[in-house]
Scaffold this active site. Sequence first.
Site, short mmCIF file in Angstrom:
data_model
loop_
_atom_site.label_atom_id
_atom_site.label_comp_id
_atom_site.label_asym_id
_atom_site.label_seq_id
_atom_site.Cartn_x
_atom_site.Cartn_y
_atom_site.Cartn_z
N LYS A 1 44.55 -1.09 -4.15
CA LYS A 1 44.92 -1.27 -5.47
C LYS A 1 44.38 -0.16 -6.19
O LYS A 1 44.02 1.02 -5.82
CB LYS A 1 43.89 -2.10 -5.78
CG LYS A 1 42.95 -2.42 -5.31
CD LYS A 1 41.93 -3.04 -6.70
CE LYS A 1 40.01 -3.23 -6.09
NZ LYS A 1 39.27 -4.55 -6.22
N TYR B 1 28.54 24.49 -23.66
CA TYR B 1 28.57 23.45 -24.93
C TYR B 1 27.30 23.17 -25.50
O TYR B 1 26.72 22.39 -24.48
CB TYR B 1 29.33 22.22 -24.86
CG TYR B 1 30.95 23.03 -24.96
CD1 TYR B 1 31.75 23.41 -26.13
CD2 TYR B 1 31.55 22.29 -23.96
CE1 TYR B 1 32.23 23.56 -26.69
CE2 TYR B 1 33.42 23.09 -24.06
CZ TYR B 1 33.92 23.38 -25.65
OH TYR B 1 34.98 23.85 -25.74
C1 LIG Z 1 38.73 -4.71 -5.14
C2 LIG Z 1 38.81 -5.77 -4.14
C3 LIG Z 1 38.46 -5.41 -2.85
C4 LIG Z 1 37.96 -4.58 -2.64
O1 LIG Z 1 36.79 -4.14 -2.04
P1 LIG Z 1 35.63 -3.11 -1.59
O2 LIG Z 1 34.40 -3.35 -2.27
O3 LIG Z 1 36.25 -1.85 -2.43
O4 LIG Z 1 36.15 -3.00 -0.25
C5 LIG Z 1 38.14 -6.88 -2.23
N1 LIG Z 1 38.63 -7.82 -2.95
C6 LIG Z 1 39.22 -8.50 -3.72
C7 LIG Z 1 39.34 -9.31 -4.87
C8 LIG Z 1 38.93 -7.26 -4.88
O5 LIG Z 1 39.03 -7.28 -5.96
#
Ligand SMILES: *Cc1c(COP(=O)(O)O)cnc(C)c1O
Length: 370
Positions: free
Chosen positions: A41, A262
């Site tokens: 994702k 800044y």
């Molecule tokens: C993002 C997510 C994962 C992966 O989690 P990590 O901590 O990055 O391994 C797995 N399951 C769900 C439902 C998620 O939203």
Amino acid sequence: MTTSASDRAGAILTIDLDAIAENWRRLRSRLGGATCAGVVKADAYGLGATRVGPRLAAEGCREFFVAHLDEAASLRPCLPEDARIHVLNGLMPGAEADCAAIGAVPVLNGRDQVDRWRSLAARLGRSLPAAIQVDSGMNRLGLSPREVEDLADDPAALDGIEVTLVMSHLACADEKDNPVNVAQLAAFEAARRRLPAAPASLANSSGIFLGTNFHFDLARPGASLYGVNPTPHAANPMRGVVRLQGRVIQTREVPSGSGVGYGLTWTAPAPARLATVSVGYADGYLRSLSGRGSAWRDGTRLPIVGRVSMDTITIDIGPLPEGAIGPGTLVDLIGPDHDIDAVATDAGTIGYEILTSLGTRYARVYTGGA
Ligand SMILES: *Cc1c(COP(=O)(O)O)cnc(C)c1O
């Protein structure tokens, strides 16, 4: 004579696909017989899903997770036909037909989603695959215990839905002794018993390290594939994946008492040698690293002085011999001396946010096969 993009670039982001592949294999071997999926994702946590996805597929990964349907649509043509892409954020109202046309597997997070997916299956006259997510205590996504009971009492609600996975998500997996983990495990097992028999999945990256009773049939690692430490209480069992190098634009010597950047928030306590580097918060180098982050050159720490600007940071190059750094020199901002988790600690955040903030202005270099 022309130069290559990375010769010209103000900063170079190198992403090691071999390291991602090795991290996936390490997790898979830790899982014994359970399936190791790949969570890609948010464009594979900022590293490029269309590069990472095919590499994981080449290693044998066939189960992928994205958050949005559009992410599934752009990943689909890059993966083998037998790969499954699950959409974690589920089935938005009106997106049902597109989801089926793309061939994505929605994670059904509520009864309304179940009902809309069943209706589409009836309309199409064929069964449609779906994962069902139950809420085991995080109260973020998934069927509530009440909805699970209702579904168990009404098996026809799943007519035409091929349940390929029953899953839930852990809220505190990175805290290995937190009693919430075993409570969620128990709630998940209870919910599973009320649902059609299907492969089960509970663990994210950190969940894999909580023990084999958290593994079930499939684990869903994301961050650990990309080098983030899934066991924050212990040494990182994963290989580093990302190197970020910023290029020095110019150097200067300033007298004691000079303010920098800044707000002139840093004042040289003594005559100082400084370098300005071509990376800033517009590149996802977070402004919270002002006065706290550091660059590295040949194992030497070069502190950031003053505020992070949109396009530049200023570093103190006093620790290095005169002349060691000049216009064009590359310094490490993320790398072996200072990994994602260390940068996150400097910034007061987590490695996930450092990764997913990585900007689009970097020259991106992929190393390793595929
Ligand atoms: C993002 C997510 C994962 C992966 O989690 P990590 O901590 O990055 O391994 C797995 N399951 C769900 C439902 C998620 O939203």
